[in-house]
Design an enzyme around this catalytic site. Structure first.
Site, PDB file in Angstrom:
ATOM      1  N   ASP A   9       0.869  -1.172   0.000  1.00 33.63           N
ATOM      2  CA  ASP A   9       0.000   0.000   0.000  1.00 33.63           C
ATOM      3  C   ASP A   9       0.911   1.228   0.000  1.00 33.63           C
ATOM      4  O   ASP A   9       2.077   1.139   0.399  1.00 33.63           O
ATOM      5  CB  ASP A   9      -0.923   0.015   1.232  1.00 33.63           C
ATOM      6  CG  ASP A   9      -1.881   1.213   1.216  1.00 33.63           C
ATOM      7  OD1 ASP A   9      -2.357   1.580   0.124  1.00 33.63           O
ATOM      8  OD2 ASP A   9      -2.136   1.797   2.279  1.00 33.63           O
ATOM      9  N   SER A  10       0.358   2.361  -0.416  1.00 32.85           N
ATOM     10  CA  SER A  10       1.138   3.594  -0.365  1.00 32.85           C
ATOM     11  C   SER A  10       1.493   3.937   1.082  1.00 32.85           C
ATOM     12  O   SER A  10       2.406   4.701   1.332  1.00 32.85           O
ATOM     13  CB  SER A  10       0.328   4.739  -0.970  1.00 32.85           C
ATOM     14  OG  SER A  10      -0.849   4.942  -0.205  1.00 32.85           O
ATOM     15  N   GLY A  42      -1.829   9.510  -4.309  1.00 33.78           N
ATOM     16  CA  GLY A  42      -2.852  10.208  -5.085  1.00 33.78           C
ATOM     17  C   GLY A  42      -2.428  11.585  -5.576  1.00 33.78           C
ATOM     18  O   GLY A  42      -2.995  12.120  -6.513  1.00 33.78           O
ATOM     19  N   CYS A  72      -4.323  -1.058  -2.162  1.00 36.78           N
ATOM     20  CA  CYS A  72      -4.382   0.390  -2.391  1.00 36.78           C
ATOM     21  C   CYS A  72      -5.258   0.645  -3.612  1.00 36.78           C
ATOM     22  O   CYS A  72      -4.935   0.203  -4.721  1.00 36.78           O
ATOM     23  CB  CYS A  72      -2.968   0.916  -2.626  1.00 36.78           C
ATOM     24  SG  CYS A  72      -2.909   2.679  -3.004  1.00 36.78           S
ATOM     25  N   ASN A  73      -6.350   1.347  -3.395  1.00 35.34           N
ATOM     26  CA  ASN A  73      -7.256   1.659  -4.505  1.00 35.34           C
ATOM     27  C   ASN A  73      -6.566   2.547  -5.543  1.00 35.34           C
ATOM     28  O   ASN A  73      -6.756   2.382  -6.742  1.00 35.34           O
ATOM     29  CB  ASN A  73      -8.496   2.383  -3.980  1.00 35.34           C
ATOM     30  CG  ASN A  73      -9.336   1.526  -3.055  1.00 35.34           C
ATOM     31  OD1 ASN A  73     -10.384   1.040  -3.430  1.00 35.34           O
ATOM     32  ND2 ASN A  73      -8.877   1.303  -1.833  1.00 35.34           N
ATOM     33  N   THR A  74      -5.760   3.487  -5.054  1.00 35.52           N
ATOM     34  CA  THR A  74      -5.105   4.421  -5.976  1.00 35.52           C
ATOM     35  C   THR A  74      -4.184   3.680  -6.944  1.00 35.52           C
ATOM     36  O   THR A  74      -4.196   3.930  -8.149  1.00 35.52           O
ATOM     37  CB  THR A  74      -4.309   5.473  -5.168  1.00 35.52           C
ATOM     38  OG1 THR A  74      -5.230   6.173  -4.335  1.00 35.52           O
ATOM     39  CG2 THR A  74      -3.607   6.467  -6.070  1.00 35.52           C
ATOM     40  N   CYS A 181     -10.945   3.635  -0.167  1.00 37.48           N
ATOM     41  CA  CYS A 181      -9.541   3.880   0.197  1.00 37.48           C
ATOM     42  C   CYS A 181      -9.252   2.985   1.389  1.00 37.48           C
ATOM     43  O   CYS A 181     -10.015   2.991   2.368  1.00 37.48           O
ATOM     44  CB  CYS A 181      -9.327   5.345   0.572  1.00 37.48           C
ATOM     45  SG  CYS A 181      -7.682   5.644   1.247  1.00 37.48           S
TER      46      CYS A 181
HETATM   47  N1  DGL Z   1      -4.599   3.448   0.869  1.00 35.73           N
HETATM   48  C1  DGL Z   1      -4.536   4.107  -0.397  1.00 35.73           C
HETATM   49  C2  DGL Z   1      -5.796   3.788  -1.192  1.00 35.73           C
HETATM   50  O1  DGL Z   1      -6.452   2.805  -0.902  1.00 35.73           O
HETATM   51  C3  DGL Z   1      -4.199   5.548  -0.221  1.00 35.73           C
HETATM   52  C4  DGL Z   1      -4.001   6.276  -1.500  1.00 35.73           C
HETATM   53  C5  DGL Z   1      -2.950   7.339  -1.608  1.00 35.73           C
HETATM   54  O2  DGL Z   1      -1.845   7.191  -1.105  1.00 35.73           O
HETATM   55  O3  DGL Z   1      -3.275   8.317  -2.273  1.00 35.73           O
HETATM   56  O4  DGL Z   1      -6.168   4.441  -2.128  1.00 35.73           O
END
Ligand code: DGL
Length: 262
Positions: A9-10, A42, A72-74, A181
Site C-alpha cells: 500500500d502507499s 494520489g 491500495c485503490n489508488t 480507500c
Molecule cells: N490506501 C490508499 C488507497 O487505498 C491511499 C491512496 C494514496 O496514497 O493516495 O487508495
C-alpha cells in the site's frame, strides 16, 4: 506452499486488509510493505505511481512472495493493468470499493462512495459505477487530505475534515457507504459518528474471498504453520505501530530505507 503472501500500500491503509487476512488464513504468512515516506500516492502522476509501485513489487519478489495483493485503490485504478502486463507470471489481486454489495444492501437506492480524489475521479471507478450502480443514485466523492492526516495520526484534524466532507453524504440521504480507500476503515468509527445510520462497507471481505479463490485455484494454499508476519514501512514506525496495536496484530515491524536500496 508456504511462501508468504505480499501486500503493498502507499502507506498503512493496507493494514485494514492485512488484519482480515490474518484472521481468515491462519496458516498463511504475510509480508506487508507500506511506502509511507511517499504517501499519498494520489498526489503523484500515474508514471510516478507506477515507478514507486514497481519498486515495491520488486522488493517483495526478492522475498519470494507467491501472490501480490495491492491493498491500495489508488495503485489499483492507476496501474493494475500495466502491472499485470509487466509481471505476467505474478498473481495479482487489486482492491476497489464494493459498489455491487452497496447496491445489494441499500434500501433507499441512494449510495455513497468515499475514496481519495484520484480514485473518485478515475475512469476505472466511474466504469464500475456505470456497470453496477445504474439502479441507484450515487454520490461519488474524494478526499485529498485524509490519507496524509491518518499517516500523521492527527485525529483532531481528521475530525474536522470528516465533519466537513461527510455533510454532502448526509444531505444526499445515503443509507449505504462504500469506502474506496484502504486507509479509511482505520477510522471507521469516526466516519460512523458523522453518518450514524449509514451502513459502511469496506473491501476487506471481498479481497479475502478473491485471495482464497486464487490460492485454491493455483494450488498455493499453505498446509503447514505460518512463519509469521513481517510488516515493513519506509516511513514513521510510530504510525505503523499505532495501527498494528489497534488491530491487535502480532507482527514483526521494521523500518526500511526506500525499497530501491533495501
Ligand atoms: N490506501 C490508499 C488507497 O487505498 C491511499 C491512496 C494514496 O496514497 O493516495 O487508495
Amino acid at each position: 506452499m508456504n511462501n508468504p503472501i505480499g501486500i503493498i500500500d502507499s502507506g498503512v491503509g493496507g493494514l485494514s486488509i492485512a488484519s482480515g487476512f490474518i484472521k481468515k488464513f491462519p496458516l498463511e504468512s504475510f509480508i506487508y510493505l507500506a511506502d509511507s515516506t511517499n504517501c499519498p500516492y494520489g498526489e503523484k502522476s500515474p508514471e510516478e505511481i507506477y515507478k514507486l509501485t514497481k519498486i515495491m513489487v520488486d522488493y517483495l519478489l526478492k522475498r519470494d512472495i507467491k501472490l501480490l495483493v495491492i491493498a491500495c485503490n489508488t495503485i489499483t485504478v492507476t496501474c493494475i493493468d500495466k502491472l499485470r502486463k509487466d509481471y505476467p507470471s505474478l498473481l495479482i489481486v487489486g482492491i476497489v470499493p464494493v459498489i455491487k454489495t452497496a447496491v445489494e444492501q441499500t434500501k433507499n437506492k441512494k449510495i455513497g462512495i468515499f475514496s481519495t480524489s484520484v480514485t473518485a475521479n478515475s475512469r476505472y471507478q466511474n466504469d464500475l459505477i456505470e456497470k453496477y450502480a445504474k439502479s441507484c443514485s450515487v454520490l461519488n466523492l474524494g478526499s485529498s487530505t485524509l490519507v496524509s492526516l491518518i499517516e500523521k495520526l492527527d485525529f483532531e484534524a481528521i475530525d474536522g475534515v470528516l465533519e466537513k466532507e461527510l455533510i454532502p453524504f448526509r444531505d444526499f440521504n445515503i443509507d449505504t457507504l462504500a469506502l474506496g480507500c484502504s486507509h479509511f476503515p482505520l477510522i471507521k468509527e469516526k466516519i460512523q459518528k458523522y453518518l450514524p445510520n449509514v451502513l459502511i462497507l469496506d473491501s476487506s471481505q471481498a479481497v479475502s474471498n478473491q485471495v482464497e479463490r486464487i490460492l485454491k485455484h493455483n494450488n498455493l494454499v499453505s498446509t503447514s504453520a505460518n512463519s509469521g508476519y513481517n510488516f515493513h514501512t519506509t516511513g514513521n514506525l510510530k504510525t505503523m505501530e499505532y495501527f498494528v496495536n489497534k488491530l491487535t496484530i502480532k507482527a514483526k515491524i521494521e523500518r526500511i530505507s526506500p525499497p530501491a536500496n533495501a
